[in-house]
Design a protein around this motif. Structure first.
Motif, PDB file in Angstrom:
ATOM      1  N   THR A   1      -3.497   0.664  -3.221  1.00 40.12           N
ATOM      2  CA  THR A   1      -3.238  -0.704  -2.766  1.00 40.12           C
ATOM      3  C   THR A   1      -2.980  -1.602  -3.962  1.00 40.12           C
ATOM      4  O   THR A   1      -3.704  -1.557  -4.951  1.00 40.12           O
ATOM      5  CB  THR A   1      -4.455  -1.242  -1.976  1.00 40.12           C
ATOM      6  OG1 THR A   1      -4.756  -0.338  -0.916  1.00 40.12           O
ATOM      7  CG2 THR A   1      -4.179  -2.625  -1.406  1.00 40.12           C
TER       8      THR A   1
ATOM      9  N   GLU B   1      -4.942   6.342  -0.595  1.00 40.27           N
ATOM     10  CA  GLU B   1      -4.098   5.158  -0.470  1.00 40.27           C
ATOM     11  C   GLU B   1      -4.232   4.338  -1.749  1.00 40.27           C
ATOM     12  O   GLU B   1      -5.342   4.110  -2.228  1.00 40.27           O
ATOM     13  CB  GLU B   1      -4.564   4.352   0.734  1.00 40.27           C
ATOM     14  CG  GLU B   1      -3.703   3.179   1.091  1.00 40.27           C
ATOM     15  CD  GLU B   1      -4.183   2.537   2.379  1.00 40.27           C
ATOM     16  OE1 GLU B   1      -3.568   2.799   3.423  1.00 40.27           O
ATOM     17  OE2 GLU B   1      -5.178   1.796   2.319  1.00 40.27           O
TER      18      GLU B   1
ATOM     19  N   LYS C   1       0.863  -1.183   0.000  1.00 36.82           N
ATOM     20  CA  LYS C   1       0.000   0.000   0.000  1.00 36.82           C
ATOM     21  C   LYS C   1       0.894   1.227   0.000  1.00 36.82           C
ATOM     22  O   LYS C   1       1.935   1.244   0.648  1.00 36.82           O
ATOM     23  CB  LYS C   1      -0.878   0.047   1.249  1.00 36.82           C
ATOM     24  CG  LYS C   1      -1.931  -1.008   1.311  1.00 36.82           C
ATOM     25  CD  LYS C   1      -2.789  -0.825   2.529  1.00 36.82           C
ATOM     26  CE  LYS C   1      -3.849  -1.918   2.578  1.00 36.82           C
ATOM     27  NZ  LYS C   1      -4.780  -1.705   3.676  1.00 36.82           N
TER      28      LYS C   1
END
Length: 136
Positions: free
Chosen positions: A33, A31, A7
């Motif tokens: 991922t 974020e 991540k």
């Protein structure tokens, strides 16, 4: 974070994996991922000014959590960049970070010359055809 993150935290805070020094970017803005089969999931971290995917024709789609591709252009606050640029910046910080695995292709190969569109689930599909990911 280790040499091979799964991540990437993006934001104005210097502790983020990808730091964007702009006042419209939240401290912990979004974020990215790395999922199996080469998929990338972009999640907004309840940012003040939002995370958006820029669509052809100039419109925008707000992202809360959505699959993206390296070719997608995104806007975090007033900062616009491609997902590929985020990945390239991460590779500068984490030189041993592996390339995301290539997506596993299921079904027939893509047909050249057909018009494509992005389904609501984030997958690319032929216009008017059912989505290979979600069936819609």
């Amino acid at each position: 974070m280790g040499a091979s993150p799964t991540k990437l935290l993006i934001g104005r805070d210097r502790e983020c994996d990808i730091a964007l020094a702009h006042e419209t970017v939240s401290g912990r803005h979004a974020e990215l991922t790395f999922l199996p089969a080469g998929k990338l999931l972009l999640t907004d971290c309840k940012s003040r000014n939002g995370t958006f995917r820029l669509l052809p024709g100039g419109s925008e789609q707000r992202i809360h959590q959505q699959l993206v591709s390296p070719m997608d252009r995104v806007r975090l606050g007033e900062v616009t960049l491609t997902v590929r640029e985020i990945l390239e910046a991460a590779r500068l910080k984490y030189p041993r970070m592996p390339e995301p695995p290539a997506p596993v292709q299921e079904g027939p190969p893509p047909v050249q010359g057909r018009h494509l569109e992005r389904c609501d689930c984030g997958a690319v599909k032929t216009i008017g055809a059912p989505c290979p990911e979600c069936g819609r």
